[in-house]
Design an enzyme around this catalytic site. Structure first.
Site, PDB file in Angstrom:
ATOM      1  N   LYS A  34     -12.933  -1.640   5.908  1.00  0.00           N
ATOM      2  CA  LYS A  34     -12.106  -2.628   6.674  1.00  0.00           C
ATOM      3  C   LYS A  34     -12.614  -2.396   8.055  1.00  0.00           C
ATOM      4  O   LYS A  34     -13.237  -3.359   8.688  1.00  0.00           O
ATOM      5  CB  LYS A  34     -10.685  -2.258   6.541  1.00  0.00           C
ATOM      6  CG  LYS A  34      -9.982  -2.960   5.249  1.00  0.00           C
ATOM      7  CD  LYS A  34      -9.433  -2.050   4.356  1.00  0.00           C
ATOM      8  CE  LYS A  34      -8.963  -2.875   3.017  1.00  0.00           C
ATOM      9  NZ  LYS A  34      -8.065  -2.126   2.368  1.00  0.00           N
TER      10      LYS A  34
ATOM     11  N   ASP B  21      -2.370   6.845   6.183  1.00  0.00           N
ATOM     12  CA  ASP B  21      -3.253   5.771   5.442  1.00  0.00           C
ATOM     13  C   ASP B  21      -3.590   4.825   6.551  1.00  0.00           C
ATOM     14  O   ASP B  21      -2.949   3.680   6.830  1.00  0.00           O
ATOM     15  CB  ASP B  21      -2.812   5.007   4.420  1.00  0.00           C
ATOM     16  CG  ASP B  21      -3.700   4.172   3.557  1.00  0.00           C
ATOM     17  OD1 ASP B  21      -4.740   3.861   4.454  1.00  0.00           O
ATOM     18  OD2 ASP B  21      -3.365   3.510   2.773  1.00  0.00           O
TER      19      ASP B  21
ATOM     20  N   TRP C 196       0.874  -1.134   0.135  1.00  0.00           N
ATOM     21  CA  TRP C 196       0.104   0.033   0.187  1.00  0.00           C
ATOM     22  C   TRP C 196       0.728   1.199  -0.081  1.00  0.00           C
ATOM     23  O   TRP C 196       0.557   2.314  -0.654  1.00  0.00           O
ATOM     24  CB  TRP C 196      -1.026  -0.037   1.149  1.00  0.00           C
ATOM     25  CG  TRP C 196      -2.215  -1.082   0.773  1.00  0.00           C
ATOM     26  CD1 TRP C 196      -2.334  -2.178   1.624  1.00  0.00           C
ATOM     27  CD2 TRP C 196      -2.983  -0.915  -0.315  1.00  0.00           C
ATOM     28  NE1 TRP C 196      -3.372  -2.901   1.104  1.00  0.00           N
ATOM     29  CE2 TRP C 196      -3.727  -2.337  -0.005  1.00  0.00           C
ATOM     30  CE3 TRP C 196      -3.209  -0.263  -1.216  1.00  0.00           C
ATOM     31  CZ2 TRP C 196      -4.717  -2.515  -1.177  1.00  0.00           C
ATOM     32  CZ3 TRP C 196      -4.196  -0.585  -2.089  1.00  0.00           C
ATOM     33  CH2 TRP C 196      -5.028  -1.791  -1.974  1.00  0.00           C
TER      34      TRP C 196
END
Ligand SMILES: *Cc1c(COP(=O)(O)O)cnc(C)c1O
Length: 360
Positions: free
Chosen positions: A196, A172, A102
């Site tokens: 999530k 993030d 990511w």
């Protein structure tokens, strides 16, 4: 009806209580005779849902009044572009830390807008440990420092918050938001895709310090300007109303569980017992440095990957779903977000021990 144990990395499981409440309110929200999905986002009913959700998130995370909370679309991936477009503020360089897939994606996108400098990387250790504060090479001229507190795919989580002095810190938090307490004041901007640890896919939460707004790059699309969204209370256009509403139900559920402190205690317990089961066997393995093991995403391998298929089949038969690791990593991954109850982790451990007995 049987609800199974869902270890999906995302879209991930939601609390039963939240889904039941949404079901109960689905056709007739609070006696209004229509669904929340069918209401104008500008109706006083929806505006009150939206405001309550924001306030509950502010309470849960202790977000100060100098921060805006935005409810956007486009996923965390759109934030990979919006962040440089808004936070460069006339500068031409930003610092990024690379700890896995990511962060690499965030870096790749930022490189389209500025000179990305690597302030640190886990590449040398095979992405099994995060760089320490001492190892970071910080550029005082950087517009911001970006990092990924939890690498959802690798299962690597920071055990500290990087300190960047006057350079705004950008995080993030997609897969770890609300899983443990955090001092929002240490951050310039926090972002998270909702699917999530917050709610359904389609909603993205951005928490941004007000003084960073109003400097979007020339030519940026209107919808890519944080200030536009902040000034319009995230209603410059039609927001993802149902996702916002469901996120609000999750925030209320979290408050009823005792907030992020209580979740942290539970999440730590869940993670520790799963890692203990992995470490206590010669059959399962997790390569991450102990201090950087994720509380949310627990990847593990079997001693013989020829058994992966059988493991997944039998796990599914036992009611344990979505344990397959990310396609780039292989093996297994158990995502154990807030909504995954401790008894799901207990059931997984019991299954793993039985499988080992039969197949080792
Ligand atoms: C899932 C995830 C993303 C991508 O989120 P989208 O909402 O699909 O764009 C980005 N960063 C992290 C850490 C993630 O876990």
């Amino acid at each position: 009806m049987t609800r199974k144990y869902n270890f999906s990395a995302g879209p991930a499981g939601l609390p039963d209580e939240v889904l039941l409440q949404a079901q109960e309110e689905l056709l007739d929200w609070h006696g209004k005779g229509l669904s929340i999905m069918e209401m104008s986002h500008r109706s006083k009913e929806f505006v009150s849902v939206a405001e309550t959700a924001e306030q509950d998130l502010r309470d849960l995370m202790g977000i100060g009044s100098n921060y805006k909370v935005l409810f956007l679309q486009g996923g965390a991936t759109t934030q990979f572009s919006m962040i440089p477009m808004n936070l460069l503020r006339g500068k031409n360089t930003a610092d990024y830390i690379n700890t896995g897939i990511w962060s690499k994606k965030a870096i790749k996108e930022a490189a389209r807008y500025c000179d990305v400098k690597l302030a640190g990387s886990s590449e040398e250790n095979g992405f099994t440990a995060v760089p320490s504060q001492d190892q970071l090479i910080l550029n005082p001229e950087a517009a911001y420092l970006h990092y990924t507190p939890n690498e959802t795919i690798g299962g690597l989580e920071y055990d500290y918050v990087p300190e960047a002095g006057d350079v705004p810190l950008v995080a993030d938090l997609s897969s770890t938001i609300l899983s443990r307490p955090l001092d929002v004041n240490q951050f310039g901007l926090i972002y998270a895709g909702a699917q999530k640890n917050i709610g359904p896919a389609g909603l993205t939460v951005v928490i941004v310090r007000e003084d960073l707004l109003g400097n979007v790059v020339d030519g940026a699309p209107t919808m890519f300007d944080y200030k536009v969204h902040a000034d319009a209370d995230s209603m410059n256009n039609t927001p993802p109303t149902f996702g916002w509403y469901l996120a609000g139900l999750v925030f209320q559920w979290l408050k009823a569980q005792g907030g992020v402190e209580a979740m942290a205690e539970l999440n730590q317990r869940k993670a520790e017992k799963l890692y203990a089961a992995i470490d206590g066997s010669d059959f399962y393995a997790n390569p991450m440095a102990k201090a950087n093991r994720s509380w949310m995403n627990v990847p593990f391998t079997l001693a013989d990957d020829a058994l992966d298929k059988l493991f997944l089949e039998q796990a599914e038969e036992a009611g344990l779903l979505n344990l397959k690791g990310h396609r780039s990593v292989g093996g297994m991954r158990a995502s154990i977000y807030n909504a995954v109850p401790e008894k799901a982790v207990d059931a997984l451990i019991e299954f793993m021990q039985q499988f080992e007995k039969q197949n080792a």
